[in-house]
Each structure stands twice: as structure tokens, then as C-alpha cells.
Motif scaffolding. Structure first.
Motif, PDB file in Angstrom:
ATOM      1  N   ASP A  29       0.857  -1.187   0.000  1.00 52.87           N
ATOM      2  CA  ASP A  29       0.000   0.000   0.000  1.00 52.87           C
ATOM      3  C   ASP A  29       0.897   1.242   0.000  1.00 52.87           C
ATOM      4  N   LEU A  30       1.409   1.607  -1.177  1.00 48.24           N
ATOM      5  CA  LEU A  30       2.458   2.619  -1.259  1.00 48.24           C
ATOM      6  C   LEU A  30       1.928   4.030  -1.455  1.00 48.24           C
ATOM      7  N   PHE A  31       0.890   4.163  -2.276  1.00 48.30           N
ATOM      8  CA  PHE A  31       0.489   5.497  -2.711  1.00 48.30           C
ATOM      9  C   PHE A  31      -0.976   5.791  -2.416  1.00 48.30           C
ATOM     10  N   ALA A  32      -1.278   7.066  -2.261  1.00 43.20           N
ATOM     11  CA  ALA A  32      -2.673   7.511  -2.260  1.00 43.20           C
ATOM     12  C   ALA A  32      -2.929   8.147  -3.625  1.00 43.20           C
ATOM     13  N   ILE A  33      -4.052   7.795  -4.251  1.00 44.26           N
ATOM     14  CA  ILE A  33      -4.388   8.412  -5.538  1.00 44.26           C
ATOM     15  C   ILE A  33      -5.025   9.757  -5.233  1.00 44.26           C
ATOM     16  N   ILE A  34      -4.313  10.859  -5.511  1.00 43.08           N
ATOM     17  CA  ILE A  34      -4.901  12.160  -5.181  1.00 43.08           C
ATOM     18  C   ILE A  34      -5.686  12.732  -6.359  1.00 43.08           C
ATOM     19  N   ALA A  35      -5.470  12.214  -7.551  1.00 40.25           N
ATOM     20  CA  ALA A  35      -6.303  12.631  -8.674  1.00 40.25           C
ATOM     21  C   ALA A  35      -6.243  11.578  -9.773  1.00 40.25           C
ATOM     22  N   ASP A  36      -7.339  11.404 -10.477  1.00 40.07           N
ATOM     23  CA  ASP A  36      -7.382  10.527 -11.640  1.00 40.07           C
ATOM     24  C   ASP A  36      -7.949  11.386 -12.771  1.00 40.07           C
ATOM     25  N   VAL A  37      -7.045  12.032 -13.486  1.00 40.57           N
ATOM     26  CA  VAL A  37      -7.463  12.977 -14.528  1.00 40.57           C
ATOM     27  C   VAL A  37      -7.903  12.174 -15.751  1.00 40.57           C
ATOM     28  N   PRO A  38      -9.193  12.230 -16.096  1.00 39.35           N
ATOM     29  CA  PRO A  38      -9.678  11.371 -17.181  1.00 39.35           C
ATOM     30  C   PRO A  38      -9.046  11.718 -18.529  1.00 39.35           C
ATOM     31  N   GLY A  39      -8.888  10.701 -19.363  1.00 42.47           N
ATOM     32  CA  GLY A  39      -8.259  10.903 -20.651  1.00 42.47           C
ATOM     33  C   GLY A  39      -9.109  11.767 -21.559  1.00 42.47           C
ATOM     34  N   SER A  40      -8.471  12.743 -22.207  1.00 42.56           N
ATOM     35  CA  SER A  40      -9.175  13.507 -23.227  1.00 42.56           C
ATOM     36  C   SER A  40      -8.141  14.135 -24.142  1.00 42.56           C
ATOM     37  N   GLU A  41      -8.557  14.429 -25.348  1.00 43.82           N
ATOM     38  CA  GLU A  41      -7.598  14.973 -26.307  1.00 43.82           C
ATOM     39  C   GLU A  41      -7.124  16.367 -25.910  1.00 43.82           C
ATOM     40  N   THR A  42      -7.878  17.030 -25.014  1.00 43.38           N
ATOM     41  CA  THR A  42      -7.460  18.366 -24.606  1.00 43.38           C
ATOM     42  C   THR A  42      -6.180  18.320 -23.764  1.00 43.38           C
ATOM     43  N   MET A  43      -5.838  17.140 -23.203  1.00 38.83           N
ATOM     44  CA  MET A  43      -4.595  17.017 -22.444  1.00 38.83           C
ATOM     45  C   MET A  43      -3.380  16.998 -23.354  1.00 38.83           C
ATOM     46  N   LEU A  44      -3.597  16.727 -24.617  1.00 46.51           N
ATOM     47  CA  LEU A  44      -2.480  16.564 -25.551  1.00 46.51           C
ATOM     48  C   LEU A  44      -2.249  17.851 -26.325  1.00 46.51           C
ATOM     49  N   ARG A  45      -1.054  17.970 -26.853  1.00 50.62           N
ATOM     50  CA  ARG A  45      -0.828  19.065 -27.792  1.00 50.62           C
ATOM     51  C   ARG A  45      -1.667  18.764 -29.039  1.00 50.62           C
ATOM     52  N   SER A  46      -2.169  19.818 -29.683  1.00 47.40           N
ATOM     53  CA  SER A  46      -3.061  19.573 -30.816  1.00 47.40           C
ATOM     54  C   SER A  46      -2.274  18.999 -31.999  1.00 47.40           C
ATOM     55  N   CYS A  47      -3.009  18.347 -32.902  1.00 52.73           N
ATOM     56  CA  CYS A  47      -2.365  17.758 -34.077  1.00 52.73           C
ATOM     57  C   CYS A  47      -1.596  18.824 -34.859  1.00 52.73           C
ATOM     58  N   GLY A  48      -2.196  20.019 -34.959  1.00 53.35           N
ATOM     59  CA  GLY A  48      -1.556  21.105 -35.687  1.00 53.35           C
ATOM     60  C   GLY A  48      -0.238  21.511 -35.039  1.00 53.35           C
ATOM     61  N   GLU A  49      -0.239  21.559 -33.699  1.00 55.87           N
ATOM     62  CA  GLU A  49       0.962  21.959 -32.969  1.00 55.87           C
ATOM     63  C   GLU A  49       2.106  20.963 -33.174  1.00 55.87           C
ATOM     64  N   LEU A  50       1.754  19.703 -33.383  1.00 50.32           N
ATOM     65  CA  LEU A  50       2.763  18.670 -33.583  1.00 50.32           C
ATOM     66  C   LEU A  50       3.295  18.659 -35.016  1.00 50.32           C
ATOM     67  N   GLY A  51       2.666  19.450 -35.887  1.00 45.80           N
ATOM     68  CA  GLY A  51       3.144  19.540 -37.261  1.00 45.80           C
ATOM     69  C   GLY A  51       2.340  18.737 -38.260  1.00 45.80           C
TER      70      GLY A  51
END
Lengths: 415, 290
Positions: free
Chosen positions: A390-412
Motif C-alpha cells: 500500500d504505497l500510494f494515495a491516488i490524489i487525482a485521476d485525470v480522465p483521458g481527453s484529447e485536450t490534455m495533448l498538444r493539438s495535431c496542428g501543434e505537432l506539425g
């Protein structure tokens, strides 16, 4: 020798042997098409079994093997067995490229999964891209998402530095926080630093200093006075494996935790086990997986149970989970494609929605980055641990979404 | 750049130097007295850390580990000398080198099998945790303890080698074993003792390092490199050389860390290259052929 002896003792007659040999000859003579049907699906798995990330790599192998065993137990893919070919890339880009080339040319693998270091995975990616072989990467990298390194054969199952630093910074940085950075001087460290600074700028936190250290250093004591003199509220330690363990241990030794909070982009299960609760107490970091997820995510429970059953009750680690999800997602796509045809598997991966260990995931169309949730964990102090695992406490579980990523345009990518 | 920071940095360098001296002592003593380049040095350092861990877990005390682990590993070292190295004395210098090189691998693999590959926790003993205000900044009590202990060990070693009859015989035996034999001294027993002492010092280094560094089967690999750098700069086999080089490197690394931290490790090897070019026998080494 003993095997042959046993064979004869078990009463295999000369006739059966001859019969078997004849059948073997017959199989060789059969049309190539028939043989290809029965051919095993081979997956190359280069990881740094030796060296400072060895603990993580070994768990990746265990988990990848688990994914393969589970598929084989269900009859394989379109009747074909799956085989995992593990190779030691020694945490060295050249070695990894050579092993990967060997896996492709000599062992005729149908796909590559693996590689644990960001620099090494880019070398593997070069090889697989040139040979048109599918590569599911299971180590954090930002550049592998960018157009320059991208190919339609490249998939990135791991989180990337941009995602983890954004989630961790959001939960730990405040407007006006003073942040110092201790960074391993290679791609992973640089990308994590960039991610944190980008998040810091958005939140309004201030950078008070950054120190680069050589990868694989054993003593960080000479860096401590300078870190203290920067008087930060938060110290971000952006390194990996035993570097992370040593740096945290010595920061604790020097009493830095009394005046600042230690934050890491990725908090490692194995290193926490190796260092014990005291050194890690209160350290906050991101993760793709922690077994405690089983309380809320059914697929995590199934993964934990299967792993525990084969490994004496131990839980899988975060980087181990990458081995599992990387191989499992590839095998799911192969099952949907009905075999190992590269184009069909690529198409299947692009359309795949999977939930094998850590909740729903999918590969984004433009850069093949797996969109998934990011966990933010805090290391518990000894008194708060229910048991040894029992090592860690989960303080947040940020749900997956494309807004977390750099946009396709930004990646080139063309938008 | 304020003075306090520079003083603090200097002090960190001295403390790091003390650790480097400890790491190099066993290597330089064994080479100086026996002429053996012990490539199992790093592995024995790691074995020392694990032995310390085992004893600390059994007895519940770091202090027992600090005393017993070097003794046990020292005895193990004597067994190595008696049964593996002694048969090779009459051969070229390469043979013991290869033997110890291989032995290092065997030890690392054995520890991997017994204790696992992941590494194990080793906490700072509770009496020595925390930091102390030096006036110019805070410093861990444990590192101060290590500096003090290394100083005590160095003084004891120096007195033992310079002021006792045993030391005299050891030094003479290192110069001319044949004459010593003629004089009726049992050189074999002497070398056994010296090798055991060297290994015990190495193991002590391992126990001392355990609360500062991650304890894992590969921890000896970096130590072997550090130990060689210190002994080469100081002069292979020279006790004084190890002390001067250890402190010098510690301070050089620390000062580099202040201005260009990413170069801190390179500077060690840069210094070694420089010394090898200018003074190949090391700062305090006897010139080859003298």
C-alpha cells in the motif's frame, strides 16, 4: 541428453518416430500459404534488462508475457499462437537498433513492442519506420508524437511528458509558487522540464532555477546547497529509475523536504519499494497505473488478479503495466484484423477502443498517441500504509481527453 | 554568488571526498601491498552493503552492521585470497586481474539471485538522521559522521602501517617478498591478512554508503570506476595519494557542480586523463621501474 533419454524411456517406438519424421517432411512440402496460416505471431520486445532501469524492464517482460499467455490460452489469434521475443537493449540506442534490426530481419517478427528510455525508443522507431514494421512504444516521449519522428507504423501506448507534467503541475503548482528543477541531462529530462515549465507558465508559477545532472549519477550531494539557496516551494526532480531513487534519497537526507515539496513527473513503484517509505514520504508524481486503481476500474482488478496469480501475490508496477497494455492492445488489433497483416493491423489499431488494465483508451488518429487517464499519486508515510504494498494515495485521476495533448496542428500534422 | 554558498559547496566537496577516499582505500591497499588489481572491488563493496543490510535486519542495529559486516566480508576476502588468488601469484599480473573481474560478475549475480534485482531499502540510522546547522548552511548529520569515521580509519591505518612492527613487515614485504622469506617471515600469512584488510575496508565503505545511495546489485559498478579514478590520480598503492586525490576530486566535482552541474561527473575523468598525461604514475605513485 536427459530429454532424449526420457523420450525413449516413455516408450516411443521407432515406428512412431519414423511416422513423425514423415509428417514433418510432409509439412515442409505443403504449400507456403498453409504454413503461413499456422505460423506463430512473433512480437519483438527490446527492453533494458541490464542497467539502471532493469527493475522496470523486468516487470515489463513479466507483464508482456502475461498478455501473451492470456491470448494463447484463448486459442491465439485466428488459430495462431503468439510468441514474445525478449531482447536486452542495454539502455543503449545503438544496441537497441541492432537488436531491433535482428528481430525484424532474422527472427521475422510481425511487430515490435518495447524500449524503456526515450532516447532508445527513438532509435527503435527509426528502424521500424524504415522497415515498415509496427512499433508500439511503451516509454514516455514527446518527440515520438511529432511529425518528424512519426510514421503510420508508430504507436505510443505510454503517457507522454506533456500529459504527465500537466496533470502533476495542475495538482501541485499554485499561482506564485516558486519552482526549482533538478533534471537528468537527456531527452526524457529535457522533455519533462519543458512540460513542467509550460504548465507553470499557464498556472502562474515562477521558475527559480534549474540544474542539469548527468544520467546515472550516484551522488547528488554537491547539488543540494544550490537547490537550497534557490529557496523554492517545490522541487521538481525530472529523472528516472535509480537516478530518481538516489536523488530523492539524498534530497531527504539533506532535509530539503522540511522547506519544499518534492514533485516528480513520474513516480515509480519499483523505486519506492527499493527505497522504503521514509525517503519517498510525501513525494507527489504522475503515473499511468497503480494497483490501487482496482477499487474503481474493473479491468485493473482483472489485471492485478492475473498478475498476482502467476507472481506469488505481488502487484504489477506502473512500467510493468505498459508492457501489458502495449502488447494487449496490439493483440486486440491483430485479433480484429484476423492476423498479422501490417496494413490491416494498423487500421485496426487506429480504430481500437480498448480497456485492458487502466480504463478506456484509444490511439489518436493523427499521432497515434494513446489517450488515457493520468493518475497523480502521493507516497504514503509508513504509519498510513495498510500493508507492504500500500504505497500510494491516488490524489487525482485525470480522465483521458484529447485536450490534455498538444493539438495535431501543434505537432506539425496537417489540419 | 555569495560566500556562504561557496563555503557550503566546498564543504560538500570535502564530504564527498571522504566518501571517495573510503571507496578507494581497499583497492589501493591491495594493489600497494600485493600488486593485485582487484576488479572485484565494486562487487565486494556491494556485498558489504548487502551484508550490512542483512545484519542490521537481524540485529535491529546499524552499529552491529557497521562492525560485523566488514569482519564477515573480510574473512570472505581471506578465503578468496587463500583459494583463488594465491595459486596465481607466480603468474603474470593479468591472471589475478581476470580472476577478480570474473569474480565480480559472480558476486553480482549471486546477490541478484538471493536478494532480487530491484534493490532494497536501507534507512539512515535514527541517531544520525536529520541535518545540523554549520553556520553557513545545513548539512546531514550522517555525512558528518562518515567524514569523522573516515578520518579515524585513516589515522588508524597510518599508525598501523608506520608505527607498528606488523606495518613494517607489511611495507617490507611489499618491497621485496623474497628477502622477507629469506629472513624467515611467512609472507603468505601476511598477504592473507592484507587482502582481508583491504576487502574489509571495501565492505565498510559499502555499509557506510548504504544509507546515502540506493542499495542494489549494480551499485558497485559506479564505485569501481570512482575507486580507480581516485587511485590512479593519487598513485596506485599510495595511501597518501588516495587521501589527497579523494579530497581533490570531491572538491573539484563540487565546484564544477556549482557552475556547470552537468559536467560534474566528467570532471573526474578529465582530471584522471590529465594526470595520466602529465604524471603517469599518479601524484604520489612510485615511478615505473624505480
Amino acid at each position: 541428453m536427459t530429454m532424449r533419454k526420457d523420450l525413449f524411456r516413455s516408450g516411443v517406438s521407432r515406428r512412431t518416430m519414423l511416422g513423425g519424421m514423415a509428417a514433418g517432411v510432409g509439412l515442409l512440402a505443403a504449400p507456403a500459404l498453409v504454413r503461413a496460416q499456422a505460423e506463430t505471431i512473433r512480437i519483438g520486445f527490446p527492453v533494458p534488462l541490464t542497467g539502471p532501469f532493469g527493475a522496470e524492464a523486468k516487470d515489463q517482460v513479466k507483464c508482456a508475457e502475461l498478455a501473451v499467455q492470456q491470448v494463447n490460452a484463448k486459442g491465439g489469434i485466428a488459430g495462431r499462437k503468439v510468441e514474445l521475443l525478449v531482447r536486452d537493449d542495454k539502455l543503449n540506442a545503438g544496441e537497441a537498433a541492432t537488436r531491433t534490426l535482428e528481430l525484424i530481419e532474422k527472427d521475422k517478427v510481425h511487430a515490435i513492442v518495447g524500449s524503456l528510455s526515450s532516447a532508445v525508443q527513438l532509435a527503435v522507431n527509426e528502424v521500424t519506420r524504415a522497415r515498415g514494421v509496427i512499433y508500439v512504444s511503451i516509454s514516455q516521449s514527446d518527440t515520438i508524437n511529432e511529425v518528424k519522428d512519426f510514421s503510420r507504423y508508430t504507436f505510443h501506448e505510454a503517457l507522454n511528458p506533456h500529459m504527465t507534467t500537466a496533470a502533476v503541475a495542475e495538482k501541485t503548482f499554485k499561482k506564485g509558487s516558486k519552482v526549482a528543477y533538478l533534471v537528468a541531462d537527456y531527452a526524457y529530462g529535457h522533455e519533462m522540464l519543458r512540460g513542467f515549465k509550460r504548465a507553470a507558465a499557464a498556472i502562474g508559477a515562477e521558475t527559480v532555477g534549474e540544474i542539469l545532472h548527468p544520467i546515472g549519477a550516484s551522488d547528488y550531494s554537491t547539488l543540494m546547497p544550490r537547490i537550497r539557496s534557490m529557496k523554492p516551494d517545490i522541487l521538481c526532480i525530472c529523472n528516472f529509475g535509480r537516478d530518481q531513487a538516489n536523488a530523492i534519497k539524498q534530497a531527504t537526507e539533506f532535509g530539503l523536504k522540511q522547506s519544499m515539496r518534492i514533485v516528480v513527473p513520474v513516480i515509480l513503484y519499483n523505486q519506492r519499494l527499493a527505497l522504503g517509505p521514509d525517503a519517498f514520504e510525501g513525494v507527489v508524481g504522475g503515473a499511468n497505473y497503480y494497483w490501487g486503481l482496482e477499487k474503481t476500474v474493473p479491468s485493473a482488478k482483472a489485471f492485478n488478479d492475473a498478475y498476482k496469480a502467476t507472481h506469488g501475490g505481488a502487484y504489477p508496477s506502473d512500467y510493468g503495466a505498459y508492457g501489458y497494455t502495449g502488447v494487449a492492445s496490439l493483440l486486440l488489433a491483430m485479433a480484429q484484423a484476423g492476423g498479422s497483416d501490417t496494413d490491416k493491423v494498423v487500421a485496426a489499431l487506429e480504430n481500437l477502443k480498448y480497456d485492458v488494465a487502466k480504463g478506456p483508451q484509444f490511439y489518436r488518429k493523427c499521432d497515434h498517441q494513446s489517450v488515457q487517464s493520468v493518475l497523480v499519486l502521493e507516497s504514503k508515510k509508513k504509519a498510513d500504509m495498510a500493508n507492504d504494498q500500500d504505497l500510494f494515495a491516488i490524489i487525482a485521476d485525470v480522465p483521458g481527453s484529447e485536450t490534455m495533448l498538444r493539438s495535431c496542428g501543434e505537432l506539425g500534422f496537417p489540419t | 554568488m555569495d560566500l556562504e554558498l561557496i563555503l557550503m559547496q566546498l564543504f560538500s566537496g570535502v564530504a564527498l571526498g571522504a566518501i571517495l577516499i573510503m571507496v578507494a582505500l581497499g583497492l589501493t591497499i591491495i594493489f600497494g601491498m600485493l600488486g593485485i588489481v582487484n576488479f572485484a572491488h565494486g562487487a565486494l563493496f556491494m556485498v558489504g552493503a548487502y551484508a550490512g543490510l542483512y545484519i542490521a535486519e537481524r540485529t535491529g542495529s546499524f552499529w552491529w552492521a557497521l562492525v560485523l559486516a566488514p569482519l564477515l566480508v573480510g574473512v570472505f576476502g581471506m578465503l578468496i585470497e587463500r583459494f583463488l588468488i594465491r595459486p596465481l601469484y607466480k603468474r603474470s599480473i593479468d591472471d589475478p586481474l581476470l580472476l577478480t573481474f570474473g569474480l565480480g560478475y559472480v558476486l553480482v549475480e549471486a546477490v541478484r539471485i538471493i536478494f532480487g534485482t530491484d534493490g532494497v531499502p536501507f534507512s539512515t540510522p535514527s541517531a544520525l538522521t536529520g541535518v545540523v546547522d554549520l553556520g553557513v548552511g545545513y548539512f546531514p548529520i550522517y555525512r558528518l559522521f562518515v567524514v569523522g569515521l573516515v578520518a579515524v580509519i585513516l589515522i588508524a591505518l597510518w599508525l598501523g602501517l608506520e608505527k607498528t612492527k606488523f606495518g613494517l613487515i607489511v611495507r617490507a614485504g611489499a618491497r621485496d617478498p623474497l628477502i622477507m622469506r629469506v629472513l624467515g617471515v611467512d609472507i603468505s600469512r601476511l598477504w592473507l591478512a592484507v587482502f582481508g584488510l583491504g576487502v574489509a575496508l571495501t565492505a565498510l565503505g559499502g555499509v557506510l554508503a548504504a544509507p546515502m545511495r540506493n542499495v542494489n546489485p549494480e551499485m558497485g559498478a559506479l564505485v569501481l570506476a570512482e575507486a580507480f579514478v581516485v587511485t590512479v590520480i593519487g598513485g596506485m598503492g599510495s595511501l597518501l595519494g588516495a587521501v589527497v586525490a579523494g579530497l581533490g576530486i570531491g572538491i573539484a566535482v563540487s565546484m564544477t557542480a556549482l557552475f556547470a552541474p552537468e559536467m560534474a561527473t566528467i570532471v573526474m575523468f578529465g582530471l584522471m586523463a590529465l594526470v595520466l598525461l602529465v604524471r603517469p604514475q599518479g601524484l604520489f605513485g612510485r615511478p615505473v621501474g624505480a
